[in-house]
Design an enzyme around this catalytic site. Structure first.
Site, PDB file in Angstrom:
ATOM      1  N   SER A  22     -13.025  -9.941   5.105  1.00  0.00           N
ATOM      2  CA  SER A  22     -11.612  -9.906   4.729  1.00  0.00           C
ATOM      3  C   SER A  22     -11.454 -10.608   3.423  1.00  0.00           C
ATOM      4  O   SER A  22     -10.378 -10.837   3.025  1.00  0.00           O
ATOM      5  CB  SER A  22     -10.644 -10.342   5.937  1.00  0.00           C
ATOM      6  OG  SER A  22     -10.953 -11.586   6.439  1.00  0.00           O
ATOM      7  N   HIS A 154      29.157  13.924   3.453  1.00  0.00           N
ATOM      8  CA  HIS A 154      28.316  15.165   3.139  1.00  0.00           C
ATOM      9  C   HIS A 154      27.879  15.101   1.853  1.00  0.00           C
ATOM     10  O   HIS A 154      27.867  16.351   1.556  1.00  0.00           O
ATOM     11  CB  HIS A 154      28.896  16.269   3.937  1.00  0.00           C
ATOM     12  CG  HIS A 154      29.510  16.121   5.314  1.00  0.00           C
ATOM     13  ND1 HIS A 154      28.843  16.349   6.528  1.00  0.00           N
ATOM     14  CD2 HIS A 154      30.828  15.592   5.778  1.00  0.00           C
ATOM     15  CE1 HIS A 154      29.502  16.206   7.429  1.00  0.00           C
ATOM     16  NE2 HIS A 154      30.868  15.552   7.335  1.00  0.00           N
ATOM     17  N   SER A 275      10.855  11.366 -21.721  1.00  0.00           N
ATOM     18  CA  SER A 275       9.856  12.529 -21.310  1.00  0.00           C
ATOM     19  C   SER A 275       9.150  12.691 -22.470  1.00  0.00           C
ATOM     20  O   SER A 275       9.451  12.486 -23.522  1.00  0.00           O
ATOM     21  CB  SER A 275      10.590  13.817 -20.900  1.00  0.00           C
ATOM     22  OG  SER A 275       9.711  15.059 -21.276  1.00  0.00           O
ATOM     23  N   LYS A 281      15.533  13.662 -22.528  1.00  0.00           N
ATOM     24  CA  LYS A 281      15.566  13.060 -21.375  1.00  0.00           C
ATOM     25  C   LYS A 281      15.720  11.658 -21.052  1.00  0.00           C
ATOM     26  O   LYS A 281      15.268  10.857 -22.034  1.00  0.00           O
ATOM     27  CB  LYS A 281      14.366  13.347 -20.598  1.00  0.00           C
ATOM     28  CG  LYS A 281      14.164  15.028 -20.372  1.00  0.00           C
ATOM     29  CD  LYS A 281      14.895  15.066 -19.221  1.00  0.00           C
ATOM     30  CE  LYS A 281      14.140  15.348 -17.865  1.00  0.00           C
ATOM     31  NZ  LYS A 281      14.698  15.727 -16.551  1.00  0.00           N
ATOM     32  N   ASN A 283      15.618   9.160 -17.869  1.00  0.00           N
ATOM     33  CA  ASN A 283      15.115   9.474 -16.426  1.00  0.00           C
ATOM     34  C   ASN A 283      15.343   7.960 -15.839  1.00  0.00           C
ATOM     35  O   ASN A 283      14.690   6.970 -16.137  1.00  0.00           O
ATOM     36  CB  ASN A 283      13.616   9.720 -16.143  1.00  0.00           C
ATOM     37  CG  ASN A 283      13.654  11.320 -16.847  1.00  0.00           C
ATOM     38  OD1 ASN A 283      14.431  12.014 -16.688  1.00  0.00           O
ATOM     39  ND2 ASN A 283      12.146  11.489 -17.312  1.00  0.00           N
ATOM     40  N   GLU A 288      13.669   5.979  -8.560  1.00  0.00           N
ATOM     41  CA  GLU A 288      12.925   6.833  -8.179  1.00  0.00           C
ATOM     42  C   GLU A 288      11.582   6.203  -7.414  1.00  0.00           C
ATOM     43  O   GLU A 288      11.131   6.380  -6.452  1.00  0.00           O
ATOM     44  CB  GLU A 288      12.433   7.956  -8.893  1.00  0.00           C
ATOM     45  CG  GLU A 288      13.552   8.929  -9.383  1.00  0.00           C
ATOM     46  CD  GLU A 288      13.023   9.756 -10.471  1.00  0.00           C
ATOM     47  OE1 GLU A 288      13.325  11.125 -10.332  1.00  0.00           O
ATOM     48  OE2 GLU A 288      12.754   9.403 -11.475  1.00  0.00           O
ATOM     49  N   TYR A 315      -7.548 -12.747  21.196  1.00  0.00           N
ATOM     50  CA  TYR A 315      -7.615 -12.179  19.731  1.00  0.00           C
ATOM     51  C   TYR A 315      -8.848 -11.122  19.788  1.00  0.00           C
ATOM     52  O   TYR A 315      -9.639 -10.907  20.631  1.00  0.00           O
ATOM     53  CB  TYR A 315      -8.288 -13.352  18.826  1.00  0.00           C
ATOM     54  CG  TYR A 315      -8.819 -12.868  17.555  1.00  0.00           C
ATOM     55  CD1 TYR A 315      -7.914 -12.906  16.569  1.00  0.00           C
ATOM     56  CD2 TYR A 315      -9.945 -12.438  17.230  1.00  0.00           C
ATOM     57  CE1 TYR A 315      -7.938 -12.522  15.227  1.00  0.00           C
ATOM     58  CE2 TYR A 315     -10.310 -11.941  16.087  1.00  0.00           C
ATOM     59  CZ  TYR A 315      -9.404 -11.967  15.270  1.00  0.00           C
ATOM     60  OH  TYR A 315      -9.860 -11.594  13.664  1.00  0.00           O
ATOM     61  N   LYS A 323      -3.103  -8.389   7.118  1.00  0.00           N
ATOM     62  CA  LYS A 323      -3.072  -9.224   5.880  1.00  0.00           C
ATOM     63  C   LYS A 323      -2.527  -8.190   4.982  1.00  0.00           C
ATOM     64  O   LYS A 323      -1.747  -8.490   4.064  1.00  0.00           O
ATOM     65  CB  LYS A 323      -4.388  -9.829   5.426  1.00  0.00           C
ATOM     66  CG  LYS A 323      -4.706 -11.081   5.715  1.00  0.00           C
ATOM     67  CD  LYS A 323      -4.589 -11.665   7.214  1.00  0.00           C
ATOM     68  CE  LYS A 323      -5.429 -12.536   7.902  1.00  0.00           C
ATOM     69  NZ  LYS A 323      -6.053 -11.819   9.197  1.00  0.00           N
TER      70      LYS A 323
HETATM   71  N1  ARG Z   1     -10.701 -13.049   9.314  1.00  0.00           N
HETATM   72  C1  ARG Z   1     -10.543 -13.113  10.674  1.00  0.00           C
HETATM   73  C2  ARG Z   1      -8.844 -12.501  10.894  1.00  0.00           C
HETATM   74  O1  ARG Z   1      -8.247 -12.320   9.779  1.00  0.00           O
HETATM   75  C3  ARG Z   1     -10.094 -14.417  11.112  1.00  0.00           C
HETATM   76  C4  ARG Z   1     -10.389 -14.940  12.527  1.00  0.00           C
HETATM   77  C5  ARG Z   1     -11.379 -14.375  13.100  1.00  0.00           C
HETATM   78  N2  ARG Z   1     -11.709 -14.686  14.298  1.00  0.00           N
HETATM   79  C6  ARG Z   1     -12.895 -14.309  14.917  1.00  0.00           C
HETATM   80  N3  ARG Z   1     -12.878 -14.384  16.125  1.00  0.00           N
HETATM   81  N4  ARG Z   1     -13.806 -13.265  14.289  1.00  0.00           N
HETATM   82  O2  ARG Z   1      -8.420 -12.190  11.915  1.00  0.00           O
END
Ligand code: ARG
Length: 457
Positions: A22, A154, A275, A281, A283, A288, A315, A323
């Site tokens: 990640s 309306h 445009s 134009k 715009n 939008e 977890y 994220k």
């Molecule tokens: N990169 C993981 C997340 O965003 C961190 C937590 C990882 N925990 C684990 N038990 N693998 O959730």
């Protein structure tokens, strides 16, 4: 080096490693991660869980790592996630002492902490931007208490109102958005560290100390809950989705109003585009795009609701998906609020067009009916009479303002004062009830909004 390599004899597959990582997106959490680690470490040292000297060295080195990242001297790369990156870097700088930082902690409570710290900052930032928008809407409204325009239902002209009334409707919506973010912030601002992987920790930790150092109001009450829910993320995303819905709706109106058919407003050159082929134009691209970007923020909310719906406690790695939703929704809403507030400040309001549009569209028909009611005609009958009067106007190309008294009299018991009764200003002035468009009612609404603004963050 993987944080968990001890248990493994073989290497992870290359594609699996990159699939699992990640870092590409959670590197945005580096400040929060370091801040959280410093607080955890200070607590470990204070509680005698690790030696004071080690704690001091770790904290000093974390500060150096932060300064190096901020200063562009250290690139965030080559790690599974931001937590691994910071820990690896720490260990590579100070060796054995650095290996003590993760005592009594799991990445599960660590990531919950980082996300909460990040979202708290994001909520504060968004609250500031919403406040600026509400201030701008209130200022424009105050300057347009007498700017007559049609209210629509309306998308058909309905009754006369003022631009202040229309804009303050949006100010109310955005003020509620601010409330939603403030409420989300309260639920975000709870400290999860000390929950460990799922059942807390046996070390004699002081969670209150960590909470105080990081500015949290409270600590989480259950370690399983703390590492496994992301409802605080969904609170933020849902507040963001609702705010985008309001921005999108307002944008839609501005798009309609700036068309040649309406010309109620004109966007400044700063916030319009042209445009490549059609020279005439101008715009409303910003609006939008605002309308279009609403879809991705709804998507972020929907993604997280879906990610969470089947997860067994505690977890699960699925939650790593939170994220990108958070960053995308935050970045999008932030950009939209900024551009929208700026664009409003520069938008020309064509008062004369609004005036003509109000008079031309039978918006005073309700007033005509009420006029007859005051003369004893039951409302339902008056409604029918004025309906026929409107047909007459349409057939003869007239407005309620341009009819002669003789024409009025062919339909009912009218006198000269009908012409005053149908004046938009008079219809508006009579709507004095709280919430209505009369300048006095609007002044009261605006004063109340100014108070609300003062208490916003
Ligand atoms: N990169 C993981 C997340 O965003 C961190 C937590 C990882 N925990 C684990 N038990 N693998 O959730």
């Amino acid at each position: 080096m993987k944080l968990w390599s001890g248990r493994f004899e073989g290497e992870i597959d290359k594609a699996a490693d990159s699939f699992n990582s990640s870092l590409a997106f959670d590197k945005r959490l580096y400040k929060c991660d370091i801040e959280g680690s410093k607080a955890h470490c200070a607590m470990l040292g204070k509680c005698g869980i690790i030696p004071r000297g080690d704690a001091d060295l770790i904290i000093k080195t974390l500060d150096e790592i932060l300064a190096d990242i901020d200063g562009g001297r250290l690139e965030i790369a080559d790690a599974e996630d931001i937590h691994s990156f910071v820990e690896n870097e720490l260990v590579s700088r100070i060796g054995p002492a650095g290996k003590k930082l993760h005592t009594g902690r799991s990445r599960n409570d660590q990531v919950a902490l980082d996300t909460r710290l990040y979202l708290r900052g994001a909520a504060d930032d968004i609250l500031g931007l919403i406040k600026a928008l509400v201030v701008r809407l209130t200022d424009i409204s105050e300057a347009n208490l007498d700017t007559v325009m049609p209210a629509f239902t309306h998308l058909q002209k309905a009754q006369p109102t003022t631009l202040a009334h229309h804009f303050m409707a949006y100010a109310e919506m955005f003020a509620r958005d601010a409330e939603r973010f403030a409420q989300a912030r309260t639920r975000i601002n709870v400290m999860p560290l000390g929950s460990g992987a799922c059942t807390s920790t046996a070390y004699p930790i002081d969670r209150g100390m960590v909470a105080r150092q990081l500015g949290f109001d409270e600590i989480t009450a259950n370690s399983m809950d703390a590492v496994s829910d992301r409802d605080f993320v969904i609170d933020f995303l849902s507040a963001a989705a609702i705010a985008m819905m309001h921005l999108s709706r307002f944008s839609e109106e501005i798009i309609i109003w700036s068309s040649d058919e309406y010309r109620y407003v004109e966007l400044s050159d700063k916030f319009s585009t042209g445009s490549s082929i059609m020279p005439q134009k101008k715009n409303p691209d910003m609006n939008e795009l605002l309308r279009g970007k609403t879809g991705r923020v709804y998507g972020d909310l929907m993604s997280m609701l879906t990610v969470m719906k089947g997860l067994p406690l505690a977890y699960d790695k699925d939650m790593q998906e939170d994220k990108e939703c958070v960053f995308d929704a935050y970045d999008t809403l932030r950009a939209c609020l900024n551009v929208f507030t700026a664009l409003l400040g520069d938008m020309k309001i064509n008062k004369d067009v609004l005036r003509r549009s109000t008079d031309g569209g039978f918006t005073s028909a309700t007033e005509c009916a009420d006029y007859l009611v005051r003369r004893g005609v039951p409302f339902r009958d008056a409604h029918g009479v004025i309906g026929r009067l409107v047909i007459h106007c349409i057939k003869h190309g007239k407005t309620l303002q341009s009819l002669t008294l003789d024409e009025y009299r062919r339909f009912g018991d009218f006198d000269e004062d009908i012409f005053d009764a149908i004046k938009a200003e008079n219809a508006i002035a009579q709507r004095k009830a709280p919430g209505g468009p009369s300048p006095d009612a609007m002044r009261a609404e605006i004063a109340a909004m100014r108070d609300k603004i003062k208490s916003m963050l």
